[in-house]
Enzyme design. Structure first.
Site, PDB file in Angstrom:
ATOM      1  N   ASP A 115      -5.537   9.836  -1.729  1.00 26.10           N
ATOM      2  CA  ASP A 115      -5.115   8.736  -0.866  1.00 26.10           C
ATOM      3  C   ASP A 115      -5.257   7.409  -1.602  1.00 26.10           C
ATOM      4  O   ASP A 115      -6.369   6.961  -1.891  1.00 26.10           O
ATOM      5  CB  ASP A 115      -5.982   8.716   0.398  1.00 26.10           C
ATOM      6  CG  ASP A 115      -5.576   7.605   1.350  1.00 26.10           C
ATOM      7  OD1 ASP A 115      -4.829   7.896   2.295  1.00 26.10           O
ATOM      8  OD2 ASP A 115      -5.988   6.448   1.127  1.00 26.10           O
ATOM      9  N   TYR A 136      -4.824  -1.305  -3.550  1.00 24.21           N
ATOM     10  CA  TYR A 136      -5.991  -0.848  -4.313  1.00 24.21           C
ATOM     11  C   TYR A 136      -5.820  -1.113  -5.816  1.00 24.21           C
ATOM     12  O   TYR A 136      -6.801  -1.092  -6.564  1.00 24.21           O
ATOM     13  CB  TYR A 136      -6.264   0.653  -4.127  1.00 24.21           C
ATOM     14  CG  TYR A 136      -6.466   1.128  -2.702  1.00 24.21           C
ATOM     15  CD1 TYR A 136      -6.675   0.235  -1.652  1.00 24.21           C
ATOM     16  CD2 TYR A 136      -6.458   2.486  -2.408  1.00 24.21           C
ATOM     17  CE1 TYR A 136      -6.843   0.693  -0.356  1.00 24.21           C
ATOM     18  CE2 TYR A 136      -6.637   2.941  -1.113  1.00 24.21           C
ATOM     19  CZ  TYR A 136      -6.817   2.044  -0.091  1.00 24.21           C
ATOM     20  OH  TYR A 136      -6.988   2.522   1.184  1.00 24.21           O
ATOM     21  N   LYS A 190       0.515   3.462   0.539  1.00 23.08           N
ATOM     22  CA  LYS A 190       0.661   2.547   1.690  1.00 23.08           C
ATOM     23  C   LYS A 190       1.317   1.245   1.253  1.00 23.08           C
ATOM     24  O   LYS A 190       1.016   0.743   0.170  1.00 23.08           O
ATOM     25  CB  LYS A 190      -0.715   2.239   2.311  1.00 23.08           C
ATOM     26  CG  LYS A 190      -1.554   3.486   2.542  1.00 23.08           C
ATOM     27  CD  LYS A 190      -2.899   3.179   3.176  1.00 23.08           C
ATOM     28  CE  LYS A 190      -3.820   4.383   3.051  1.00 23.08           C
ATOM     29  NZ  LYS A 190      -4.607   4.419   1.805  1.00 23.08           N
ATOM     30  N   HIS A 203       0.273  -0.236   6.105  1.00 24.49           N
ATOM     31  CA  HIS A 203      -1.184  -0.302   5.934  1.00 24.49           C
ATOM     32  C   HIS A 203      -1.905  -0.942   7.124  1.00 24.49           C
ATOM     33  O   HIS A 203      -2.974  -0.486   7.523  1.00 24.49           O
ATOM     34  CB  HIS A 203      -1.509  -1.038   4.627  1.00 24.49           C
ATOM     35  CG  HIS A 203      -2.807  -0.630   4.009  1.00 24.49           C
ATOM     36  ND1 HIS A 203      -3.042  -0.627   2.654  1.00 24.49           N
ATOM     37  CD2 HIS A 203      -3.960  -0.200   4.575  1.00 24.49           C
ATOM     38  CE1 HIS A 203      -4.277  -0.218   2.421  1.00 24.49           C
ATOM     39  NE2 HIS A 203      -4.855   0.048   3.563  1.00 24.49           N
TER      40      HIS A 203
END
Ligand code: A2P
Length: 272
Positions: free
Chosen positions: A44, A49, A74, A107
């Site tokens: 994931d 990120y 996302k 998200h």
């Protein structure tokens, strides 16, 4: 690996590796490599990120066929607000160096989510994404989305751990055939959740670690779960949750620890 079947038939491995806050480069590459070696088949990640390239690299270098690894990504809020979900998706594909994503999520429920959703729907119809969903959506966000949507989200990913189990929301989603994923299942990096006396007691009873007790509780709630770790031993031990079962009374004991204690932002009140 046990799976959750989405309403469109796609199967999501119930245990995934979360890589939020894992640094691009060796840290993420090693974590993904160790997870795949330990039998994880679900990773994931998210654009925000900043480690999609490392996730893609580690999956490719594992030698495991792409179709055997379930990758979630996302679209970040700035791209949702700017109406750029489609561009964001192709940037993610380029980062991952793959030609499809298994699960792609909005998200957070920010302004512009309805248009972004229509772009995800198009990509889904074009088979660039195997399943589309949302993250951090409450019922009212879903209702707003559904006013214009052609396709109902297949997944909602949200904060859930024993001190904030979000069970009411999970029950609502499952009743509506929307599969649920739990982020920060171990309470994130700050919370001393894994030292909770009830979890220590159950760990002793089942000869497991507190983390395994919590993750097993999630498996038995029929949700999927994406614990984060960048430590090899933890990644391995977090995966050893499919060979024991919590008794109903112990499921209930963990459920009763709920204090509505969030470790992440509140989807009804956030400013990013
Ligand atoms: P680390 O990456 O240093 O192992 P979340 O609940 O958001 O998934 O976060 C889990 C947090 O708990 C991470 O900060 C992770 O840190 C740590 N962690 C993951 N697995 C374990 C474990 N089995 N025991 C103790 N801490 C863990």
């Amino acid at each position: 690996m046990k799976t959750i079947t989405l309403y469109n038939g796609v199967q999501v491995p119930q245990l995934g590796l979360g890589v939020f806050k894992a640094a691009q480069g060796e840290e993420t590459e090693d974590a993904v490599k160790w997870a795949l070696e330990a039998g994880y088949r679900h990773i994931d990640t998210a654009a925000v990120y900043g480690n999609e390239r490392s996730v893609g690299k580690a999956v490719r270098e594992s030698g495991i066929p792409r179709e055997d690894v379930f990758i979630t990504a996302k679209v970040w809020n700035s791209d949702i607000r700017a109406g750029r979900a489609e561009d964001a998706f192709f940037r993610t594909l380029d980062n991952l160096q793959t030609d499809y994503v298994d699960l792609y999520l909005l998200h957070w429920p920010v302004e512009g989510k309805e248009y972004a959703w229509s772009q995800l729907e198009d990509l889904y119809v074009q088979k660039r994404i195997r399943a589309i969903g949302v993250s951090n959506f409450h019922p009212q966000h879903l209702e707003e989305l559904m006013e214009q949507a052609r396709i109902k989200p297949m997944v909602d990913q949200l904060e859930s751990h024993p001190l904030m189990n979000n069970q009411e929301l999970i029950d609502y989603l499952q009743a509506n055939e929307i599969a649920v994923g739990a982020w920060s299942p171990l309470g994130g990096p700050q919370l001393p959740l894994l030292q909770h006396p009830v979890l220590l007691e159950l760990a002793e009873k089942y000869h497991r670690t507190p983390a395994q007790i919590v993750l097993r509780w999630d498996i038995q709630r029929n949700i999927f779960v994406i614990p984060k770790s960048t430590h090899r031993e933890r990644i391995i031990s977090n995966s050893e949750i499919f060979d024991f079962e919590l008794a109903e009374e112990d499921m209930e004991r963990i459920r009763s620890l709920d204090r509505n204690f969030r470790v992440g932002p509140d989807p009804d009140n956030f400013n990013f």
